[in-house]
Design a protein around this motif. Sequence first.
Motif, mmCIF file in Angstrom:
data_model
loop_
_atom_site.group_PDB
_atom_site.id
_atom_site.type_symbol
_atom_site.label_atom_id
_atom_site.label_comp_id
_atom_site.label_asym_id
_atom_site.label_seq_id
_atom_site.Cartn_x
_atom_site.Cartn_y
_atom_site.Cartn_z
ATOM 1 N N UNK A 57 0.741 -1.132 -0.139
ATOM 2 C CA UNK A 57 0.009 -0.082 -0.122
ATOM 3 C C UNK A 57 0.916 1.373 0.039
ATOM 4 N N UNK A 58 2.045 1.357 0.740
ATOM 5 C CA UNK A 58 3.027 2.121 0.660
ATOM 6 C C UNK A 58 3.603 2.551 -0.428
ATOM 7 N N UNK A 59 3.652 1.520 -1.313
ATOM 8 C CA UNK A 59 4.304 1.624 -2.505
ATOM 9 C C UNK A 59 3.580 2.161 -3.438
ATOM 10 N N UNK A 60 1.895 2.025 -3.213
ATOM 11 C CA UNK A 60 0.966 2.351 -4.170
ATOM 12 C C UNK A 60 0.810 3.906 -4.011
ATOM 13 N N UNK A 75 5.572 4.425 -15.445
ATOM 14 C CA UNK A 75 6.706 4.016 -14.520
ATOM 15 C C UNK A 75 7.248 2.931 -15.342
ATOM 16 N N UNK A 76 8.535 2.973 -15.645
ATOM 17 C CA UNK A 76 9.529 1.843 -16.280
ATOM 18 C C UNK A 76 9.979 1.114 -15.061
ATOM 19 N N UNK A 77 10.443 1.561 -14.068
ATOM 20 C CA UNK A 77 11.358 1.030 -12.998
ATOM 21 C C UNK A 77 11.197 1.624 -11.725
ATOM 22 N N UNK A 78 11.007 0.968 -10.475
ATOM 23 C CA UNK A 78 10.835 1.560 -9.437
ATOM 24 C C UNK A 78 11.609 0.709 -8.323
ATOM 25 N N UNK A 79 12.165 1.389 -7.289
ATOM 26 C CA UNK A 79 12.926 0.501 -6.027
ATOM 27 C C UNK A 79 12.527 1.154 -5.072
ATOM 28 N N UNK A 80 11.970 0.584 -3.921
ATOM 29 C CA UNK A 80 11.676 1.133 -2.784
ATOM 30 C C UNK A 80 12.111 0.387 -1.614
ATOM 31 N N UNK A 81 12.574 1.077 -0.656
ATOM 32 C CA UNK A 81 13.041 0.304 0.624
ATOM 33 C C UNK A 81 12.193 0.838 1.810
ATOM 34 N N UNK A 82 11.644 -0.418 2.763
ATOM 35 C CA UNK A 82 10.788 -0.196 3.728
ATOM 36 C C UNK A 82 11.836 -0.077 4.894
ATOM 37 N N UNK A 83 11.407 0.990 5.459
ATOM 38 C CA UNK A 83 12.272 1.466 6.713
ATOM 39 C C UNK A 83 11.716 1.497 7.826
ATOM 40 N N UNK B 29 -13.785 -4.458 -11.609
ATOM 41 C CA UNK B 29 -14.228 -4.136 -9.924
ATOM 42 C C UNK B 29 -13.041 -3.943 -8.983
ATOM 43 N N UNK B 30 -12.293 -5.208 -9.083
ATOM 44 C CA UNK B 30 -11.106 -5.226 -8.122
ATOM 45 C C UNK B 30 -10.175 -4.184 -8.349
ATOM 46 N N UNK B 31 -9.963 -3.476 -9.544
ATOM 47 C CA UNK B 31 -9.000 -2.433 -9.713
ATOM 48 C C UNK B 31 -9.807 -1.078 -9.058
ATOM 49 N N UNK B 32 -10.723 -0.948 -9.192
ATOM 50 C CA UNK B 32 -11.485 0.333 -8.669
ATOM 51 C C UNK B 32 -11.319 -0.016 -7.338
ATOM 52 N N UNK B 33 -11.494 -1.013 -6.741
ATOM 53 C CA UNK B 33 -11.670 -1.183 -5.097
ATOM 54 C C UNK B 33 -10.249 -0.910 -4.588
ATOM 55 N N UNK B 34 -9.203 -1.436 -5.486
ATOM 56 C CA UNK B 34 -7.732 -1.130 -4.863
ATOM 57 C C UNK B 34 -7.378 0.373 -5.148
ATOM 58 N N UNK B 45 -8.228 3.935 -19.361
ATOM 59 C CA UNK B 45 -7.568 3.337 -20.490
ATOM 60 C C UNK B 45 -7.282 2.041 -20.541
ATOM 61 N N UNK B 46 -8.014 1.570 -19.318
ATOM 62 C CA UNK B 46 -7.934 -0.216 -19.318
ATOM 63 C C UNK B 46 -6.382 -0.651 -18.618
ATOM 64 N N UNK B 47 -5.803 0.240 -18.227
ATOM 65 C CA UNK B 47 -4.696 -0.338 -17.299
ATOM 66 C C UNK B 47 -4.987 -0.297 -15.974
ATOM 67 N N UNK B 48 -4.569 -1.148 -15.270
ATOM 68 C CA UNK B 48 -4.592 -1.590 -13.873
ATOM 69 C C UNK B 48 -3.603 -0.690 -13.152
ATOM 70 N N UNK B 49 -3.871 -0.261 -11.891
ATOM 71 C CA UNK B 49 -2.844 0.397 -11.109
ATOM 72 C C UNK B 49 -1.695 -0.575 -11.341
ATOM 73 N N UNK B 50 -0.574 0.400 -11.214
ATOM 74 C CA UNK B 50 0.725 -0.626 -11.230
ATOM 75 C C UNK B 50 1.107 -1.289 -10.063
ATOM 76 N N UNK B 51 0.392 -1.017 -9.015
ATOM 77 C CA UNK B 51 1.076 -1.858 -7.887
ATOM 78 C C UNK B 51 0.422 -2.946 -7.827
ATOM 79 N N UNK B 52 -0.592 -3.531 -8.840
ATOM 80 C CA UNK B 52 -0.899 -4.910 -8.841
ATOM 81 C C UNK B 52 0.355 -5.770 -9.354
ATOM 82 N N UNK B 53 1.604 -4.935 -9.603
ATOM 83 C CA UNK B 53 2.803 -6.017 -9.878
ATOM 84 C C UNK B 53 2.935 -6.755 -8.662
ATOM 85 N N UNK B 54 2.768 -6.308 -7.559
ATOM 86 C CA UNK B 54 3.095 -6.838 -6.304
ATOM 87 C C UNK B 54 1.993 -7.727 -5.824
ATOM 88 N N UNK B 55 0.761 -7.556 -6.302
ATOM 89 C CA UNK B 55 -0.369 -8.266 -5.612
ATOM 90 C C UNK B 55 -0.285 -9.324 -6.819
#
Lengths: 131, 152
Positions: A57-60, A75-83, B29-34, B45-55
């Motif tokens: 969430x913090x990354x978001x 965003x092409x690349x991103x690195x983050x450290x959790x402190x 729906x999940x993307x909107x909720x996130x 534009x149909x792209x999801x939030x990029x933090x979905x990379x982690x999820x």
Amino acid sequence: MNYAVGDVIAPFTIESVSAEAMKDWAVFLADPNPIHLDVEVVKAKGLGDRVINQGPINVAYMMNMLMAAFPGGTIEAMDSRFLDNVYGGDKAVASGKITAVDGNRIDCEFSLDIEGRGTVNAGTATIRLNA
Amino acid sequence: MSDEAEFPPAPQVAGTSLDGTKIFTVSAEENARLCRSVGVAPAADGTAHPVWYYVATQVAMGKTVAGVCETCEFDVEDGPMMGSSGVRFSGPIMVGQPYKVGGEILSLVRKKSRKLGVMDVLTYRLRLHPADGGDAILETDNVWVLPRKELA
């Protein structure tokens, strides 16, 4: 829009980190770790007296700052450290600045700071500006 | 005597596959909720939030979080901590697009720190591919810290 090294990125602020959002993220991540859901568990583990935000969430928050600063960019690349931890109710501010400009690519450094406690996340990113 | 000689070595887990079999799809729906949960509106534009990379990579990798910890001979109840997360995108995550995950553990290194005592630093790499094949649209390296209370 023109960008230059040293330009400050407009901050992205979460006035109060939401404990309800943590419940959503437990579902998104398929990870019901109680430190994100149950204050009593946080207390029992000696980790504080409020629920702890899931790290991504913090990354978001920091991604939101970058996306707002570079409309249409990617965003092409991103690195983050959790402190340190972010807790429910915290005021979180993501901020940053441009460190390099190379054609349509921009490098940034950024942090996530909590009011009264300082930096809890820090990192770097490369943004590609789309024509 | 070096620190490393004071405690047993970390389990040899480098190379352990994290390839997944699950198909992961971000629904609108999940993307909107996130997006709402982190204070922004979903993209139009149909792209999801990029933090979905982690999820997406965590949910569809070949082991659960507890399973990754177990591979490292670490009890998830002892509290793994995120150390860092890096991502390289070659394309956006799209709403409605099915993906699968490949990856592996890169290293598990035992260290001693003043703050945490003995700990194992786990680094693993995951890639998100279109489910029907093709190059990964992103690669992420995550680092977790596994405090080894029993060795402190």
